[in-house]
Scaffold this active site. Sequence first.
Site, short mmCIF file in Angstrom:
data_model
loop_
_atom_site.label_atom_id
_atom_site.label_comp_id
_atom_site.label_asym_id
_atom_site.label_seq_id
_atom_site.Cartn_x
_atom_site.Cartn_y
_atom_site.Cartn_z
N LYS A 3 2.32 0.41 -8.61
CA LYS A 3 0.76 0.27 -8.53
C LYS A 3 0.04 1.53 -8.99
O LYS A 3 0.57 2.49 -9.12
CB LYS A 3 0.55 -0.06 -7.19
N ASP A 13 2.41 2.70 1.39
CA ASP A 13 1.95 1.85 0.46
C ASP A 13 2.81 0.41 0.59
O ASP A 13 2.69 -0.46 -0.50
CB ASP A 13 2.37 2.46 -0.87
#
Length: 291
Positions: free
Chosen positions: A10, A134
């Site tokens: 990401k 995350d």
Amino acid sequence: MHLKIKAYAKINLSLDILGLRPDGYHELRSLMQSVSLADELLMQPAPELSLAIDNSDLSGGEDNIVIKCLRQLQRETGTDKGAEVALRKIIPLAAGLAGGSADGAAALAGANQLWGLDMSLEELSCAGARVGSDIPFCLRGGAAVVGGRGELLEPLAPLDFWLLLVKPPVSIATAWAYHAFDAAGAPSGQGTERLLSCWRKRDLQGIAGALANDLLPVARAAYPEIGCILDDIAGAGALGASMSGSGPTCFGIMPDRERAISGCHLLAEKYQVYLCRAVRQGIEVIKEDVK
Ligand code: C5P
């Protein structure tokens, strides 16, 4: 059953740090996007948990996030099933790309299938959030506004675009970057709101101009090469450039595929560069053999 799972990295198109929480973490608001750079996990049932990695810089023991996630799932469900996991590491380590969290998310989703747990995405996210901030985003992926410590997700309509990632030859520990931010007493920005208004208009040029990261000033002060890399990415034709997460990886949003390829060639003369696209998922089961 054998599973082959892609675990996508990401980037943070924005990262606003809103304050320090009582639990020691920081309250965040971030627009996160999954990108096509990915690790690969092979998983199959086994009596015990084991992890083999093709990268000697990483331990395959109990301190690895993949094993931590699987142990968490065992504890929460009471299962004593195990898994043999082989990890092909492509995403650079300690780079601000959530490579470890992506692997953890893939392991959770894989074990859910292998062990027949039938857990929902929300349940897997809760288990993952206890291991790493995350992981909830990595389980869902695509584009989302992330809040809280990382566990609150507001998915966004997908936007397709090309990116270049540049990984400087240094590593930054996430905890160090947040401590440096606190020590600097830096005010936090409002980057996500500006970015969101461009996102809703599907305005890629506006998005690229509104990239923002509250951790960039401390990372750039400690590693001045980050500033040079951002200039070089802009010089290679990017619409806008920023740093992902706690860094040090920098990225540029490219206007189209052709200019992404030519920019990649240019930057590759000096840097470790990855040509990527925005993708719509965080993990993807790409092969499933049921025996
Ligand atoms: O949750 P994770 O292990 O990824 O976080 C690594 C470190 O990053 C934490 O120990 C903390 O110092 C910092 N962090 C934070 N606030 C967040 C996420 C991470 O302070 N929301």
